[in-house]
Design an enzyme around this catalytic site. Structure first.
Site, mmCIF file in Angstrom:
data_model
loop_
_atom_site.group_PDB
_atom_site.id
_atom_site.type_symbol
_atom_site.label_atom_id
_atom_site.label_comp_id
_atom_site.label_asym_id
_atom_site.label_seq_id
_atom_site.Cartn_x
_atom_site.Cartn_y
_atom_site.Cartn_z
ATOM 1 N N LYS A 172 0.844 -1.103 -0.260
ATOM 2 C CA LYS A 172 -0.040 -0.084 0.001
ATOM 3 C C LYS A 172 0.837 1.236 -0.130
ATOM 4 C CE LYS A 172 -4.316 0.997 0.086
ATOM 5 N NZ LYS A 172 -5.413 0.423 -0.655
ATOM 6 N N ASP A 199 -6.882 4.183 -5.041
ATOM 7 C CA ASP A 199 -7.298 4.120 -3.504
ATOM 8 C C ASP A 199 -8.166 5.561 -3.543
ATOM 9 O OD1 ASP A 199 -7.923 2.281 -1.252
ATOM 10 O OD2 ASP A 199 -7.197 4.227 -0.229
#
Ligand code: NDP
Length: 450
Positions: A131, A171
């Site tokens: 991430k 995201d």
């Protein structure tokens, strides 16, 4: 040699983790939730203790932090902090989104990267976890400023990613515009065209269904949970939080499956439409939220329904809830209210949208609870399919991709049953954590000590 204990204790394990990662509260929360599920299993299978699998799984392979310098429209030099947490590549290249939001910090990215380990494992596809992102807010910036930021960010990130190493996606704050700017820069810097990012536009290697995948998958997961109890979405009153990428397509699929979506929200409040959204109203919201982002109050004005400023929709009476905005958006009081009002199922579209106390309320009430790592895995699953299409230089048709997505969500549901079956119900949280864990843990065992 030090004698190693032959059992793990959750409190001692968490104390050690908190000491090693002070002040990272979101990361602690995510680890505790998984550790609570997997430690009893680990204690029954001492090979995982002997090889320190949980300790190794909770330590990212590496964390990269870098300066991102760019120039705004007035010629001022601006500095942000960029990150990439490469969490675990035991079962495939690191894979996970990039988030651009002022709240981004190491704790949030470590929680998201850790969760991604289990989610990606559940998809059945060969993907490790990662991430990244930056404390940059694209909302207040011009198109050119966003472009310059994305290019500066990619100038550094490009040193650490690649189709076989690490494949980031979008995201919060990173949609198709940002991915396009970043992919363009990557392609220029590397002088090659490879699928090093997913969520690309269709013209240059993107996959059909990707933008719909997380939301569709979240609705499919609810459909599966209901089906397992002999029920359907038909006629169910549904609450959806958020009105971004995940929320929009969760709402669309819920409507297609016969559910009635009476609320959606954004950072300014929520809109209550007792008649339920239809395709036309949802199209209005999708248009409104595509850049430049509008506010949901405009929808309320247009369709003459009530807008509740600075509130979340959890106080409304409904059968099902789909939290699709952000982490910790349902607290204990919200959870109790949902139960009191007759809610029978939660499918988490956002990552970790329910606080630990809220999850406890749902589990005690024994309602259907689809945790994010299972319920929102459809997005990364289609990202995996985008990687496959890029590798074989083919583009699959929409129907084929939607069918694959549906099958993957069914398979995730089945894995939750396999590992989460209790006397008279399915513990989806335990099932998802255990099924995700076993595959990655066994790969790590096979590699020996590395
Ligand atoms: P978007 O940025 O597209 O949308 C987020 C939505 O949530 C927006 O409507 C935003 O409001 C709202 N929102 C954000 N923060 C808050 C808050 N604190 N309170 C109330 N509303 C809020 O993001 P995505 O839809 O892509 O992501 C949503 C969630 O889903 C995140 O947790 C993400 O990690 C997760 N997720 C996303 C995937 C994907 O494929 N995109 C895959 C798997 C998980 P506003 O419109 O006012 O900005």
């Amino acid at each position: 040699m030090l004698a190693r204990s032959n059992s793990l204790n959750i409190d001692e394990f968490m104390q050690g983790l908190i000491k090693r990662n002070p002040d990272e509260t979101e990361f602690h929360q995510a680890v505790e939730e998984v550790a609570t599920s997997v430690i009893p299993y680990i204690n029954e299978n001492p090979k995982y203790i002997e090889h320190q699998i949980l300790e190794r799984l909770t330590e990212p392979d590496r964390t990269i932090i870098f300066r991102v310098c760019w120039e705004d429209d007035e010629g001022n030099i601006r500095t942000n902090r960029g990150y990439r947490v490469q969490f675990n590549n035991a079962i495939g290249p690191y894979k996970g989104g990039l988030r651009f939001h002022p709240s981004v910090n190491l704790s949030i990215l470590k929680f998201l990267g850790f969760e991604q380990t289990f989610k990606n494992s559940l998809t059945t596809l060969p993907m490790g976890s990662g991430k990244g992102g930056a404390d940059f807010n694209p909302k207040e910036k011009s198109e050119r400023e966003v472009m310059r930021f994305c290019q500066a960010f990619m100038t550094e990130l490009s040193k650490h990613i690649g189709e076989h190493r690490d494949v980031p996606a979008g995201d919060i704050g990173v949609g198709s515009r940002e991915i396009s700017f970043m992919f363009g820069k990557y392609k220029q810097l590397k002088n090659e065209f490879t699928g090093a990012l997913t969520g690309k536009a269709l013209e240059f290697g993107g996959s059909l269904i990707r933008k719909e995948a997380t939301g569709y998958g979240c609705a499919y997961f609810m459909e599966e949970m209901l089906k397992h109890k002999g029920d359907t979405l038909d006629g169910k009153i549904c609450l959806v939080s958020g009105s971004g990428n995940v929320a929009q397509f969760a709402a669309q699929k819920i409507i297609q499956l016969g559910g009635k979506v009476i609320a959606m929200s954004d950072t300014t409040g929520f809109v209550h439409d007792p008649d339920g959204l239809n395709e036309e109203k949802l199209e209005y919201i999708i248009e409104l939220k595509t850049h430049p982002r509008g506010k949901l109050s405009e929808f309320a004005d247009e369709y003459k329904c009530k807008f509740h400023k600075d509130k979340s929709p959890w106080s409304l009476k409904a059968d099902l809830a789909f939290p699709c905005a952000t982490q910790n958006e349902i607290d204990e009081a919200d959870a109790k209210l949902l139960i009191k009002n007759g809610c029978i199922g939660i499918s988490e579209g956002a990552n970790m949208p329910s606080t630990k106390a809220a999850v406890e309320v749902f589990r005690e009430a024994e309602i259907l609870f689809g945790p994010s790592k299972a319920a929102n895995a459809g997005g990364v699953a289609v990202s995996g399919l985008e990687m496959t299409q890029n590798s074989i230089r083919m583009a699959w048709h929409r129907d084929e991709l939607e069918e694959r997505l549906k099958k993957i969500m069914q398979s995730i549901h089945q894995q939750c049953i396999n590992y989460g079956v209790e006397k008279d119900r399915i513990d989806y949280l335990k099932g998802a954590n255990l099924a995700g864990f076993v595959k990655v843990a066994n790969a790590m065992l096979a590699y020996g000590v590395i």
